[in-house]
Design a protein around this motif. Structure first.
Motif, PDB file in Angstrom:
ATOM      1  N   SER A  46       2.617  -2.677  -4.975  1.00  0.00           N
ATOM      2  CA  SER A  46       2.090  -4.009  -5.306  1.00  0.00           C
ATOM      3  C   SER A  46       2.766  -4.606  -6.535  1.00  0.00           C
ATOM      4  CB  SER A  46       0.600  -3.909  -5.541  1.00  0.00           C
ATOM      5  OG  SER A  46       0.383  -3.015  -6.584  1.00  0.00           O
TER       6      SER A  46
ATOM      7  N   LYS B 217      -8.873  -7.801  -1.805  1.00  0.00           N
ATOM      8  CA  LYS B 217      -7.898  -6.846  -2.375  1.00  0.00           C
ATOM      9  C   LYS B 217      -7.907  -5.577  -1.520  1.00  0.00           C
ATOM     10  CE  LYS B 217      -5.216  -5.406  -5.755  1.00  0.00           C
ATOM     11  NZ  LYS B 217      -3.891  -6.040  -5.909  1.00  0.00           N
TER      12      LYS B 217
ATOM     13  N   PHE C 265       2.093 -15.365  -3.905  1.00  0.00           N
ATOM     14  CA  PHE C 265       0.858 -14.899  -3.240  1.00  0.00           C
ATOM     15  C   PHE C 265      -0.357 -15.700  -3.707  1.00  0.00           C
ATOM     16  CE2 PHE C 265       3.372 -11.059  -2.747  1.00  0.00           C
ATOM     17  CZ  PHE C 265       3.052 -10.703  -1.452  1.00  0.00           C
ATOM     18  N   GLU C 266      -0.396 -15.941  -5.017  1.00  0.00           N
ATOM     19  CA  GLU C 266      -1.573 -16.570  -5.631  1.00  0.00           C
ATOM     20  C   GLU C 266      -1.726 -18.030  -5.219  1.00  0.00           C
ATOM     21  OE1 GLU C 266      -2.463 -14.223  -8.972  1.00  0.00           O
ATOM     22  OE2 GLU C 266      -1.911 -13.322  -7.036  1.00  0.00           O
TER      23      GLU C 266
ATOM     24  N   SER D  60       0.657  -6.614  -1.750  1.00  0.00           N
ATOM     25  CA  SER D  60      -0.280  -6.927  -2.842  1.00  0.00           C
ATOM     26  C   SER D  60      -1.435  -5.927  -2.897  1.00  0.00           C
ATOM     27  CB  SER D  60      -0.801  -8.361  -2.699  1.00  0.00           C
ATOM     28  OG  SER D  60      -1.499  -8.483  -1.486  1.00  0.00           O
TER      29      SER D  60
END
Ligand code: S3P
Length: 438
Positions: A226, A162, A85-86, A187
């Motif tokens: 998440s 977020k 994801f990052e 997430s």
């Protein structure tokens, strides 16, 4: 040979006495999309075999390449070097999803949760398709999405952030919507639960488990947390039952057919076409069952049969949602009346499939009555239609359905916009030509 080449987008699909031999249809479109989505957000490498080289799936690959994912492709073999994801990067340009609703809706879910700005658009058909169904629950999760008509139509501009998990009870059964919310939930803070009125196709749930996701399925509810960490894996994509469906009906409605369809995905949420054709008197045998990448697979042996009209409800249609055009063709040659109801969703697919099929059937002389949520079709009782000219309205499944109708015609059917088959079935006309017996 059952059809001539595509000239200026128009094909003359020709009659045939039957379909004989074997067909291996291309890979499943839904599973192919998901292999690139999950492979890109996983850590490590995902190797995909049998990937569908259709335009829709290539749009998904292009979108993730724009986000910096290294994806290499050699025919149907695809290697995705996951970034986690990052690791996904802000796309430096607008993402063009082409004709693909799955690319778009799943991306809206994922991009809403990633920390960058992105814009998605698509072709003329996709720009008409409803996005509110995905945008609305994502806004409730805290997403920031702007777009035409109060963010209900493409292009959409997304400022990722977020998100927080929600429990969302959907009024519609839609795998694209379910997958968008689950992708956002992977997430998001806390738990995300998606509940649908009836179970839509469950490829996302099956594949996320293979990637190691912590996912719970209870009846029609799916939840994710998440805490997820996805790991790249190997995915063997089975043949697409939605592509096989054209050949199943083509074989059923021509006089002397015996056709083996190899390695077709037989996920229970997708096999509605087999049940519907059997209900209409079709002869289909399932053989050589196995499991590949968490999905049931098998061969289908289809023979000519005298089809009879049937009443088909929305619940029966859900596992055959993409098969509406070809079911209409089966009904066109059946004995008696077929009534399809509870199919309002078909008005917002790649085209308004209820209106377009009514128009196509009228053009070849099959009596029908369009209804707000379906259609009533008077079958010819197996008699061939004369033929005529039809427009696909750029919809791949309309073009392929009408090519099968042409098998049982006297003069053949001119199909305008036949190049659209490349969206989900490149090589469709040559595959048909190889098994059509004239
Ligand atoms: C798909 C879901 C279905 C289907 C489409 C592919 C998917 O759409 O019609 O061709 O891969 O999730 P909906 O979710 O709109 O029913």
């Amino acid at each position: 040979m059952s059809s001539t080449g595509i000239f200026g987008g128009t094909v003359l699909a020709t009659p045939a006495r039957g379909l004989k031999g074997e067909v291996r249809v291309p890979g499943d479109k839904s599973i192919s999309h998901r292999s690139v989505f999950f492979g890109s957000i996983a850590e490590g490498t995902t190797e995909v075999t049998g990937f569908l080289e259709g335009e829709d799936n290539l749009s998904t690959i292009a979108a993730f390449r724009l986000m910096g994912v290294d994806i290499t492709r050699d025919g149907g073999n695809v290697t995705v070097k996951g970034k986690g994801f990052e690791g996904l990067q802000e796309p430096y340009d607008i993402i063009d999803a082409g004709n693909s609703g799955t690319t778009t809706r799943l991306l809206v879910g994922l991009l809403s949760s990633l920390p960058f700005f992105s814009v998605i658009t698509g072709d003329a058909s996709l720009k008409k398709r409803p996005m509110k169904r995905v945008v609305e629950p994502l806004l409730r999760m805290g997403a920031s999405i702007a777009g035409r008509k109060d963010a209900s139509l493409l292009p959409l501009a997304i400022t990722g952030r977020k998100l927080k998990g929600i429990r969302f009870e959907s009024k519609i059964a839609s795998a694209q919507l379910k997958s968008a919310i689950l992708l956002a939930g992977l997430s998001a803070e806390g738990e995300t639960v998606f509940v649908e009125p009836e179970k839509s196709r469950d490829h996302t749930e099956r594949m996320l488990k293979l990637f190691g996701a912590d996912l719970k399925v209870e009846g029609n509810a799916v939840s994710v947390r998440s805490t997820n960490h996805l790991t790249g894996c190997k995915i063997d994509v089975p043949g697409d039952i939605s592509s096989a469906a054209f050949f199943m009906v083509g074989a059923a409605l021509t006089g002397s057919s015996e056709l083996l369809l190899r390695d077709v995905g037989l996920n229970p949420t997708r096999v509605g076409i087999i049940d519907i054709l059997k209900k209409m008197g079709g002869s289909i045998e399932t053989k050589a069952l196995s499991v590949a990448s968490g999905e049931p697979v098998g061969d289908l042996l289809v023979r000519s049969s005298r089809l009879k009209g049937a009443d088909i409800s929305g619940s029966e249609l859900l596992p055959a949602i993409d098969e509406f055009p070809i079911i209409c063709v089966a009904a066109a040659f059946a004995e008696g009346t077929t009534t399809i109801a509870g199919a309002g969703e078909l008005r917002v697919k790649e085209s308004d499939r209820i209106a377009v099929m009514a128009e196509c059937l009228n053009a070849i002389g099959v009596r029908n009555e369009e209804r707000p949520d379906g259609i009533v079709i008077e079958g010819t009782g197996g008699k061939p239609v004369k033929g005529g000219s039809v427009k696909s309205h750029g919809d791949h499944r309309i073009a392929m359905a009408m090519a099968m109708a042409a098998l049982n015609s006297i003069d053949g059917i001119h199909i305008e916009g036949a190049e659209s088959v490349d969206v989900s079935f490149p090589g469709f006309f040559s595959a048909l030509g190889k098994v059509a017996v004239s």
